[in-house]
Design an enzyme around this catalytic site. Structure first.
Site, mmCIF file in Angstrom:
data_model
loop_
_atom_site.group_PDB
_atom_site.id
_atom_site.type_symbol
_atom_site.label_atom_id
_atom_site.label_comp_id
_atom_site.label_asym_id
_atom_site.label_seq_id
_atom_site.Cartn_x
_atom_site.Cartn_y
_atom_site.Cartn_z
ATOM 1 N N THR A 49 0.801 -1.205 -0.057
ATOM 2 C CA THR A 49 0.158 -0.065 0.073
ATOM 3 C C THR A 49 0.729 1.259 -0.093
ATOM 4 O O THR A 49 0.418 2.216 -0.606
ATOM 5 C CB THR A 49 -0.992 -0.069 1.166
ATOM 6 O OG1 THR A 49 -1.662 -0.970 1.072
ATOM 7 C CG2 THR A 49 -1.776 1.213 1.375
ATOM 8 N N SER A 96 1.862 -7.535 -0.448
ATOM 9 C CA SER A 96 2.854 -8.502 0.028
ATOM 10 C C SER A 96 2.103 -10.022 0.198
ATOM 11 O O SER A 96 2.820 -10.679 0.645
ATOM 12 C CB SER A 96 3.125 -8.008 1.490
ATOM 13 O OG SER A 96 2.084 -8.056 2.388
ATOM 14 N N THR A 129 1.784 -4.297 4.129
ATOM 15 C CA THR A 129 1.594 -4.681 5.465
ATOM 16 C C THR A 129 1.178 -6.061 5.972
ATOM 17 O O THR A 129 1.299 -6.561 6.817
ATOM 18 C CB THR A 129 0.794 -3.557 6.058
ATOM 19 O OG1 THR A 129 -0.615 -3.661 5.695
ATOM 20 C CG2 THR A 129 1.378 -2.347 6.210
ATOM 21 N N ASP A 130 0.323 -6.671 4.959
ATOM 22 C CA ASP A 130 -0.229 -7.839 5.183
ATOM 23 C C ASP A 130 0.570 -9.108 5.728
ATOM 24 O O ASP A 130 0.230 -9.753 6.613
ATOM 25 C CB ASP A 130 -0.881 -8.401 4.134
ATOM 26 C CG ASP A 130 -2.320 -7.671 3.796
ATOM 27 O OD1 ASP A 130 -2.446 -6.518 4.877
ATOM 28 O OD2 ASP A 130 -3.248 -7.653 2.543
HETATM 29 N N1 GLU Z 1 -2.640 -6.518 0.656
HETATM 30 C C1 GLU Z 1 -1.566 -5.419 0.235
HETATM 31 C C2 GLU Z 1 -0.106 -5.782 0.997
HETATM 32 O O1 GLU Z 1 0.179 -6.384 1.898
HETATM 33 C C3 GLU Z 1 -1.988 -4.275 0.713
HETATM 34 C C4 GLU Z 1 -1.974 -4.043 2.209
HETATM 35 C C5 GLU Z 1 -0.998 -2.971 2.880
HETATM 36 O O2 GLU Z 1 0.160 -2.844 2.310
HETATM 37 O O3 GLU Z 1 -1.347 -2.384 3.822
HETATM 38 O O4 GLU Z 1 0.632 -5.246 0.190
#
Ligand code: GLU
Length: 360
Positions: A49, A96, A129-130
């Site tokens: 993100t 991620s 973040t995932d």
């Molecule tokens: N699902 C995506 C990831 O993990 C977006 C979530 C995020 O980065 O906050 O890259």
């Protein structure tokens, strides 16, 4: 003095060759600003993100993660150049959830080479973040350095009003460039807080203050681009190091979730599909059902499959369970990487039990 002269010569040469670097690989940009009095920080960009793009500035859910390149992210935060010289390396640019152990191994080997350079002060990894905590834990166990490694993400895409990525990125660079950050292992930084990769986990799918370490607490916080650490540098109890400098592939380890009436044979199916080890996200402190434990015992005794009993609760302490290996404080996704690295190192089930129990 000598350090400044050497670093001036090194980075002046590097700066004179931007075209060369571009030709060699379009993914690599060299230090994009240079000031001999500042430390050098390398940013490895993985996507997520923080590099997300939406066509509207109010869109924070339906956006494309991993769309914006590292040069654009750094350009959006000119203040970074007041704290360090930056080299940006685009390793991947995906959400991620798409990252694999092979990607994380590749990132680790890039970082191992980078921290070996005397003039590199610290490392920042931009990441979705995932699965951020998985990569951070892997780095913590495999990059044996006192240099700061900071894994950073964002909860709002770069195009959103009040995007959190730019401040998070600036703070991550500040932490990576600071002498106060030395000897603290791999850190996770979002929302002005600095957490240890060993203990920090994502607790909420949507909110900005999602990364938490309820039991162990945070290492510190950032105010006005000054890292404040609550304690002097320390190593988490039970932290182990694994050498992956020559590893080309990691063994498969699967996670099984515990719930009322779970199908005991899924464990067998996972092994039949190639799992070399299993992690159980057990109920409570690590409960698995009686029929489930019977199958697990068979896999351990007859096929020498190491099985780690962890917990589906966010926090807790999984102690001894049947013939399995207790994960102690590790959640399933972190225990999985610890088990993969242990199997990769050739450790026996007893050795692996000893490694996990170092935490206790
Ligand atoms: N699902 C995506 C990831 O993990 C977006 C979530 C995020 O980065 O906050 O890259």
């Amino acid at each position: 003095m000598w350090r400044s002269i050497i670093s001036f010569l090194f980075f002046s040469v590097a700066l004179c060759q931007p075209f060369l670097f571009q030709k060699r690989s379009s993914n690599i940009s060299d230090f994009i600003s240079f000031n001999a009095s500042l430390p050098n920080v390398t940013i490895f960009a993985m996507g997520g993100t923080i590099a997300g793009y939406a066509s509207s500035s109010t869109e924070t859910v339906d956006y494309a993660a991993g769309s914006v390149g590292i040069a654009t992210l750094v350009d959006a935060v000119p203040a970074i150049k007041n704290f360090s010289n930056i080299r940006g390396v685009q390793v991947t640019n995906v959400g991620s959830e798409e990252l694999t152990p092979a990607n994380v191994l590749n990132l680790t080997q890039l970082i191992l080479a980078e921290v070996a350079k005397p003039d590199v002060h610290g490392i920042v990894v931009t990441h979705g973040t995932d699965s951020l905590e998985e990569t951070a834990m892997f780095l913590d166990m495999t990059v044996n350095t006192t240099k700061p490694i900071v894994v950073v993400g964002a909860m709002r895409p770069s195009t959103a009003i009040s995007a959190d990525g730019p401040m998070n990125l600036l703070n991550a660079v500040v932490v990576a460039a600071s002498n106060r950050s030395i000897g603290r292992g791999t850190m996770i930084l979002l929302n002005d807080r600095i957490g240890s990769a060993f203990y920090t986990t994502k607790t909420n799918g949507n909110m900005l203050d999602t990364f938490k370490s309820y039991e162990a607490g945070f290492l510190g916080m950032i105010l006005d681009q000054r890292p404040h650490f609550f304690y002097s540098p320390a190593t988490p109890t039970g932290k182990v190091h694994f050498d992956v400098s020559n590893t080309t592939e990691l063994p498969a380890v699967e996670i099984l979730y515990g719930y009322q009436g779970l199908n005991p044979n899924l464990a067998k199916a996972a092994v039949d599909l190639g799992a070399k080890g299993l992690v159980l996200a057990g109920m409570g402190a690590a409960s698995w059902t009686d029929p489930g434990n019977e199958v697990i015992d068979g896999l351990i005794s007859n096929q020498s499959i190491p099985v780690v009993y962890s917990h589906r609760t966010m926090d807790g302490f999984s102690d001894y369970y049947y013939n399995g290996i207790p994960s102690y404080f590790q959640n399933p996704q972190k225990a999985r990487y610890m088990l993969m690295l242990s199997i990769n190192a050739g450790y026996s089930i007893q050795n692996i039990t000893d490694i996990f129990s170092l935490e206790y």
